[in-house]
Design a protein around this motif. Structure first.
Motif, short mmCIF file in Angstrom:
data_model
loop_
_atom_site.label_atom_id
_atom_site.label_comp_id
_atom_site.label_asym_id
_atom_site.label_seq_id
_atom_site.Cartn_x
_atom_site.Cartn_y
_atom_site.Cartn_z
N ARG A 57 0.81 -1.23 0.00
CA ARG A 57 0.00 0.00 0.00
C ARG A 57 0.84 1.26 0.00
O ARG A 57 0.37 2.31 -0.42
N LEU A 58 2.08 1.16 0.45
CA LEU A 58 2.97 2.33 0.45
C LEU A 58 3.55 2.62 -0.93
O LEU A 58 4.13 3.68 -1.15
N HIS A 59 3.39 1.71 -1.85
CA HIS A 59 4.02 1.82 -3.17
C HIS A 59 3.01 2.10 -4.28
O HIS A 59 3.35 2.00 -5.45
N ARG A 60 1.81 2.45 -3.91
CA ARG A 60 0.76 2.73 -4.89
C ARG A 60 0.61 4.23 -5.13
O ARG A 60 0.81 5.02 -4.22
N THR A 61 0.18 4.58 -6.34
CA THR A 61 -0.26 5.94 -6.59
C THR A 61 -1.66 6.05 -6.02
O THR A 61 -2.49 5.15 -6.19
N GLY A 64 5.29 14.86 9.72
CA GLY A 64 4.42 14.77 8.56
C GLY A 64 3.90 13.35 8.45
O GLY A 64 4.49 12.41 8.97
N ILE A 65 2.75 13.23 7.79
CA ILE A 65 2.17 11.91 7.56
C ILE A 65 1.22 12.01 6.37
O ILE A 65 0.59 13.05 6.16
N ALA A 66 1.14 10.94 5.61
CA ALA A 66 0.26 10.89 4.44
C ALA A 66 -0.71 9.74 4.60
O ALA A 66 -0.40 8.73 5.25
N ALA A 67 -1.88 9.88 3.99
CA ALA A 67 -2.94 8.87 4.11
C ALA A 67 -2.48 7.44 3.80
O ALA A 67 -2.89 6.51 4.50
N PRO A 68 -1.62 7.22 2.78
CA PRO A 68 -1.19 5.84 2.53
C PRO A 68 -0.47 5.19 3.71
O PRO A 68 -0.46 3.97 3.84
N ILE A 96 -1.40 5.12 6.63
CA ILE A 96 -2.38 4.48 7.51
C ILE A 96 -3.33 3.61 6.69
O ILE A 96 -4.40 3.25 7.16
N GLY A 97 -2.93 3.31 5.46
CA GLY A 97 -3.70 2.39 4.63
C GLY A 97 -4.83 3.01 3.84
O GLY A 97 -5.67 2.29 3.29
N LYS A 98 -4.89 4.34 3.78
CA LYS A 98 -5.94 5.03 3.01
C LYS A 98 -5.37 5.44 1.66
O LYS A 98 -4.35 6.14 1.58
N ASN A 99 -6.03 5.06 0.58
CA ASN A 99 -5.52 5.23 -0.78
C ASN A 99 -5.99 6.54 -1.41
O ASN A 99 -6.51 6.56 -2.52
N ILE A 100 -5.85 7.66 -0.67
CA ILE A 100 -6.25 8.97 -1.21
C ILE A 100 -5.15 10.00 -0.98
O ILE A 100 -4.28 9.82 -0.13
N GLN A 101 -5.23 11.09 -1.73
CA GLN A 101 -4.19 12.12 -1.70
C GLN A 101 -4.46 13.16 -0.61
O GLN A 101 -4.96 14.26 -0.86
N ILE A 126 4.29 14.42 -0.24
CA ILE A 126 3.72 14.33 -1.59
C ILE A 126 4.26 13.09 -2.29
O ILE A 126 3.51 12.40 -3.00
N ASP A 127 5.53 12.78 -2.09
CA ASP A 127 6.07 11.53 -2.65
C ASP A 127 5.26 10.33 -2.17
O ASP A 127 4.96 9.43 -2.96
N HIS A 128 4.90 10.31 -0.88
CA HIS A 128 4.08 9.20 -0.35
C HIS A 128 2.79 9.05 -1.16
O HIS A 128 2.34 7.93 -1.40
N LEU A 129 2.20 10.16 -1.57
CA LEU A 129 0.93 10.12 -2.29
C LEU A 129 1.09 9.52 -3.68
O LEU A 129 0.10 9.12 -4.30
#
Length: 163
Positions: A12-16, A45-49, A51-56, A132-135
């Motif tokens: 999940r961390l490697h998805r767009t 900082g933290i990005a939704a992916p 925590i397993g959420k597939n949104i930007q 942003i890279d995470h997203l």
């Protein structure tokens, strides 16, 4: 609500991740949960992916107690470059030098759905680029120039304090 952090090599961390189409109560709750999770894990900082959420959606701490909430962020301009050490909540105990733009302009939406732009410099620019890279499914280790062993991190930071 505090979420568990997804750890590398979780796929999940490697998805767009998909853009947010509408800012709903669920998105607002997610922003709150991301902030709580980031604070609980002593992150900046933290990005939704993560925590397993597939949104930007991502959050970056601007300064203590002040947070930048980024919905569908897009870097629209960059200037300069600098190298510094990064780490990541999803890759514990791994640190490394990454080169990033030293100045960026980012277009994003806030929680009210208003389109915003921010210019960020140095440390804040680095943190925003990292999230942003995470997203886009990119981890800092993919851009790492040099890995710094955790037991040498403090010495490395002191030696490069004025770089």
């Amino acid at each position: 609500m505090r979420y568990p952090i997804i750890l590398n090599p979780d796929e999940r961390l490697h998805r767009t991740n998909r853009p947010v189409e509408m800012i709903t109560d669920e998105v607002i709750d997610l922003l709150e949960g991301l902030r709580e999770t980031m604070i609980a894990h002593d992150g900046i900082g933290i990005a939704a992916p993560q925590i397993g959420k597939n949104i930007q959606v991502a959050i970056v701490e601007v300064e203590e107690g002040e947070y930048l909430e980024l919905i569908n962020p897009e870097i629209i301009d960059t200037k300069g470059a600098n190298r510094d050490v990064e780490g990541c909540l999803s890759i514990p105990h791994v640190y490394g030098v990454v080169e990033r733009a030293s100045e960026i302009t980012v277009r994003y939406y806030d929680r009210e759905g208003d389109e915003m732009e921010i210019q960020a410099f140095d440390y804040l620019a680095r943190a925003i680029q990292h999230e942003i890279d995470h997203l886009h499914g990119i981890l800092f280790t993919e851009k790492m120039i040099e890995q710094i062993p955790e037991d040498q991190l403090e010495n490395y930071m002191e030696e490069h304090e004025n770089d």
